[in-house]
Design an enzyme around this catalytic site. Structure first.
Site, PDB file in Angstrom:
ATOM      1  N   SER A  95     112.642  67.252  11.601  1.00  8.52           N
ATOM      2  CA  SER A  95     113.560  68.193  10.979  1.00  8.52           C
ATOM      3  C   SER A  95     112.928  69.588  10.992  1.00  8.52           C
ATOM      4  CB  SER A  95     113.908  67.707   9.568  1.00  8.52           C
ATOM      5  OG  SER A  95     115.061  68.334   9.073  1.00  8.52           O
ATOM      6  N   HIS A 229     119.640  60.836   9.693  1.00 10.53           N
ATOM      7  CA  HIS A 229     118.673  61.923   9.821  1.00 10.53           C
ATOM      8  C   HIS A 229     117.250  61.451   9.533  1.00 10.53           C
ATOM      9  CE1 HIS A 229     117.265  66.012  10.033  1.00 10.53           C
ATOM     10  NE2 HIS A 229     116.746  65.928   8.827  1.00 10.53           N
TER      11      HIS A 229
END
Length: 254
Positions: A95, A229
């Site tokens: 991320s 994610h």
């Protein structure tokens, strides 16, 4: 000399810290710390030394001023990593950590004359596809907390405790400021192998994954795994088994 505030060794089952074949340095997500990777050495080949970056303002660095600009963060991380290039050096960023790792590779080459052996970008779109309208860092604490909870981070439980929440929010807001104000400058493609890892249900990362190839003239490989994610919370064993093979190959071993 390496600034030890930035680097946290991750213990291995069979330590090879004196003579590792290669090194993997892990950069955590927004609000993350080295603890995000604490279990990784159990799944990583023990011939690979594993370390994690600790950003200021968290873990054992609560007293250190937070960093809110990408250029400053990449410069500091690169300075900490440059002395480790006596072995094949791989960077793994998830991320926000993927963006920092990408920029750090550039600083390592441009400032320190160091070319890492490879880069793994996880759960993040390529630089030319970054959204530019996000301004969660300018909103109240509730907006930041809601965004973190919506992504399913493993450390979301911390935000449920008022005292802990007050401790982590300054660093979390700094991270949101850093990544939401990040504007990558046009640059030549990296000349190193690039692995693009992502959860297949993470549309922001999975959709444009192919487009990462334009950012490296080296071999680019996709590594999709089931999940969203934060797919790596449940898929660390599979992820690191496959990464171990790639890393050891650059060290002339398999």
């Amino acid at each position: 000399m390496t600034d030890q505030r930035w680097l946290h060794p991750l213990a291995a089952a069979e330590p090879h810290e004196h003579d590792p074949l290669a090194r993997l340095v892990c950069l955590p997500h927004a609000g993350g710390s080295p603890s995000a990777f604490r279990d990784w050495p159990r799944h990583l080949d023990s011939r690979i030394e594993a370390l994690a970056i600790c950003y200021p303002g968290r873990h054992d660095r609560f007293a250190d001023p937070v960093v809110t600009a990408m250029a400053d963060m990449a410069r500091e991380v690169a300075a900490a990593l440059a002395p480790l290039a006596d072995r094949p050096l791989w960077l793994f960023g998830h991320s926000m950590g993927a963006a920092i790792a990408y920029e750090t590779v550039r600083v390592l080459a441009d400032v320190h004359g160091v070319r890492p052996a490879g880069l793994v970008v996880s759960g993040f779109p390529p630089p030319h596809r970054l959204p530019t309208g996000n301004a969660i860092h300018l909103q109240g604490d509730d907006a930041i907390i809601a965004d973190v909870l919506g992504m399913g981070a493993a450390d979301r439980a911390v935000l449920a405790e008022p005292e802990l929440r007050e401790l982590v929010l300054p660093a979390l807001r700094a991270d949101y400021t850093l990544i939401e104000t990040y504007r990558p400058a046009p640059a030549e493609p990296l000349g190193i192998p690039l692995i693009v890892a992502y959860g297949t249900d993470d549309e922001d990362a999975a959709g444009p994954a192919d487009e990462w190839a334009r950012h490296s003239s080296g071999n680019t490989e996709k590594l999709p795994l089931p999940g969203g994610h934060f797919y790596l919370q449940d898929r660390a064993e599979e992820l690191l088994s496959r990464l171990s093979q790639r890393i050891l190959a650059t060290a002339g071993r398999s």
